[in-house]
Design a protein around this motif. Structure first.
Motif, PDB file in Angstrom:
ATOM      1  N   ASP A 245       0.841  -1.201   0.000  1.00  0.00           N
ATOM      2  CA  ASP A 245       0.000   0.000   0.000  1.00  0.00           C
ATOM      3  C   ASP A 245       0.879   1.255   0.000  1.00  0.00           C
ATOM      4  O   ASP A 245       0.576   2.240  -0.669  1.00  0.00           O
ATOM      5  CB  ASP A 245      -0.917   0.001   1.233  1.00  0.00           C
TER       6      ASP A 245
ATOM      7  N   SER B  21       2.217   1.744  -3.378  1.00  0.00           N
ATOM      8  CA  SER B  21       1.177   2.285  -4.243  1.00  0.00           C
ATOM      9  C   SER B  21       0.968   3.775  -3.973  1.00  0.00           C
ATOM     10  O   SER B  21       0.851   4.576  -4.903  1.00  0.00           O
ATOM     11  CB  SER B  21      -0.127   1.515  -4.016  1.00  0.00           C
TER      12      SER B  21
ATOM     13  N   THR C  98     -11.654   1.899  -2.547  1.00  0.00           N
ATOM     14  CA  THR C  98     -10.603   2.703  -3.190  1.00  0.00           C
ATOM     15  C   THR C  98     -11.048   4.169  -3.319  1.00  0.00           C
ATOM     16  O   THR C  98     -10.234   5.074  -3.153  1.00  0.00           O
ATOM     17  CB  THR C  98     -10.226   2.167  -4.591  1.00  0.00           C
TER      18      THR C  98
END
Ligand SMILES: [Zn+2]
Length: 397
Positions: A115, A118, A325
Motif C-alpha cells: 500500500d 502504491s 478505493t
C-alpha cells in the motif's frame, strides 16, 4: 506535508516504478501511462549513480560517491533535486512523527508495504506517501450497513490502515450475509454490527488504541472523516432516501453510497455536503426527468419484503473494493471520480460507466448554489499527464 529539502534527504528512487531504457540516453520510470516518467538525456555515469539512491545514503555520502565517480561538483545535489521535483524519489526518513512511529512498528509496516508503494506512485513530495499511510491510522470512518458489501468494505478499510472503522446495522447475521473477507460463517446468528466490527478489527494490520465510550454514542458523530452508506436494502441502493443523509449534510460530513441492486453494482455519489450532488439532488433530477419516479419509489418502499434479495457475491465484492478505493482516495486527500457521479456496472456484460449526479437547485443541500461560483474540487496532489509518460529533460551534467 513536509517540504522537500535535498540537503537533508535520504533519497530513494521510488522502487514502485519499474525502469527501462527507451533508447541509449532516455530512461523510463514506470510502465503505465498514468504514472510513467521519462528522464533524458542521461549519461551512463548518472544512470549508475541512480542505484546509489536507495534510501541508505544521506547527502554527504552521496556527494562523496559522486566525486569518486568523477561526477562534476553540484551534479549530485542537482540530480536529487530534479528527481524529487519529478516525483521520482522518496525520502527514507521524512514524513513527520506519525511516519516515524509507523516505521518503528515493523510488523505493521510490513503488512502495509504494498500500500505504501502504491501511495508513492501518486504522492508528489518525498516522505508524503508514508505520511499519508500513517495519517490513516488516526482516521475514523463509519460504515452503515453490514451485508455482503458493507462487511467486506469495513474489513478492506481496516486492512488498509484506517485506524477506526465503526459499523452500524440492525439485526443478526444471516447465512446470506457471509462473504469472503467480510462476515465469516461463524458469525451467523450474531449481532450484525458487532460481527462486522469484529471482522474489521481482525483485518487490521495493527491493534487499534482502545476507544472511550465517545464512539458508542448514538446518532451522527461529527468526528467521522467519512461515512459510507452500504444498505442491504436494494431500494435504498437504487433510490437513497435524502432524509437519511440530512444529518450528514447538516454536519458537513462527507459520505459515499455503495451497494448492489438487482444485477447492478453502484458506487457513488461521493458527497461533499454543499459542494457536490447528494441523494436529494439525485432524487430531484430523477423526478424532473421522470414524473413516475416518486410513485415508483413509494411502491418499492411499501411493497412486501421479499425473502431473498438478489446480490451476486462477486459483484458485491467488486462494489466493496471499488467503494473502498474511492473512500481511501478521499481519505488520502484527493477527490475521487464518484464525486458528482454514480459508477454503475450491470451483470452480465459488466461495462462500467459513470452517471452524473448534478447538484440540483431544488435540493436544500446548496451544492447547486455553490456550483455557480465554481467548484472547489481540489485534491492535495498534482495533476499528472495521463496521456503518456511525462518527460523530464536535462539530467546530464
Ligand atoms: Zn443536494
Amino acid at each position: 506535508m513536509q517540504q522537500m529539502d535535498p540537503q537533508s534527504m535520504v533519497p530513494i528512487v521510488k522502487p514502485a516504478l519499474r525502469r527501462g531504457w527507451r533508447d541509449r540516453t532516455t530512461l523510463q520510470f514506470g510502465m503505465t501511462p498514468a504514472h510513467a516518467v521519462t528522464l533524458g538525456p542521461m549519461d551512463p555515469a548518472t544512470a549508475s549513480f541512480l542505484d546509489l539512491l536507495n534510501g541508505t545514503r544521506g547527502p554527504a555520502l552521496l556527494r562523496e560517491e559522486g566525486r569518486r565517480m568523477d561526477l562534476p561538483d553540484g551534479h549530485v545535489d542537482a540530480l536529487v533535486e530534479r528527481l524529487a521535483r519529478s516525483g521520482l524519489v522518496d525520502d527514507a526518513r521524512a514524513g513527520g512523527p506519525a511516519a516515524d512511529a509507523l516505521r518503528a512498528k515493523k510488523e505493521v509496516l510490513d503488512r502495509l508495504r504494498p500500500d505504501l508503494a502504491s501511495l508513492s506512485l501518486t504522492a508528489s513530495e518525498p516522505g508524503e506517501a508514508i505520511g499519508l499511510l500513517a495519517a490513516r491510522r488516526s482516521l475514523r470512518v463509519q460504515v452503515r450497513g453490514a451485508g455482503r458489501v458493507g462487511g467486506v468494505l469495513a474489513s478492506l478499510l481496516s486492512g488498509a490502515g484506517v485506524g477506526e472503522v465503526d459499523v452500524r446495522d440492525v439485526g443478526r447475521v444471516e447465512p446470506g450475509d457471509v462473504a469472503p473477507g467480510g462476515l465469516p460463517s461463524e458469525s451467523v446468528g450474531d449481532r450484525r454490527d458487532e460481527a462486522a466490527r469484529r471482522a474489521a478489527r481482525r483485518s487490521a494490520p495493527d491493534r487499534p488504541p482502545r476507544r472511550t465510550s465517545r464512539t458508542r454514542l448514538e446518532g451522527d458523530d461529527p468526528g467521522f472523516s467519512l461515512v459510507i452508506l452500504t444498505p442491504r436494502d436494494d431500494v435504498d441502493v437504487h433510490a437513497p432516501a435524502p432524509s437519511a443523509a440530512d444529518p450528514l449534510i447538516a454536519s458537513g460530513t462527507p459520505h459515499l453510497y455503495a451497494g448492489v441492486v438487482e444485477g447492478t453494482g453502484v458506487v457513488g455519489p461521493f458527497v461533499l455536503p454543499g459542494e457536490t450532488g447528494c441523494a436529494g439532488c439525485l432524487h430531484e433530477a430523477r423526478t424532473e426527468r421522470d414524473q413516475a419516479w416518486p410513485r415508483l419509489v413509494a411502491q418499492w418502499r411499501s411493497g412486501r419484503q421479499r425473502p431473498v434479495r438478489p446480490c451476486d457475491l462477486a459483484l458485491a465484492t467488486t462494489v466493496a473494493g471499488l467503494a473502498a478505493t474511492h473512500a481511501l482516495a478521499f481519505l488520502d486527500g484527493r477527490v475521487p471520480s464518484s464525486a458528482g457521479a454514480r459508477w454503475e456496472v450491470s451483470l452480465p456484460a459488466l461495462h462500467w460507466h459513470a452517471r452524473p449526479v448534478w447538484a440540483h437547485p431544488a435540493c436544500p443541500c446548496g451544492a447547486a448554489e455553490k456550483g455557480k461560483g465554481g467548484m472547489r474540487l481540489q485534491g492535495r496532489g498534482v495533476a499528472r499527464d495521463n496521456g503518456g509518460a511525462t518527460t523530464v529533460e536535462g539530467v546530464t551534467p
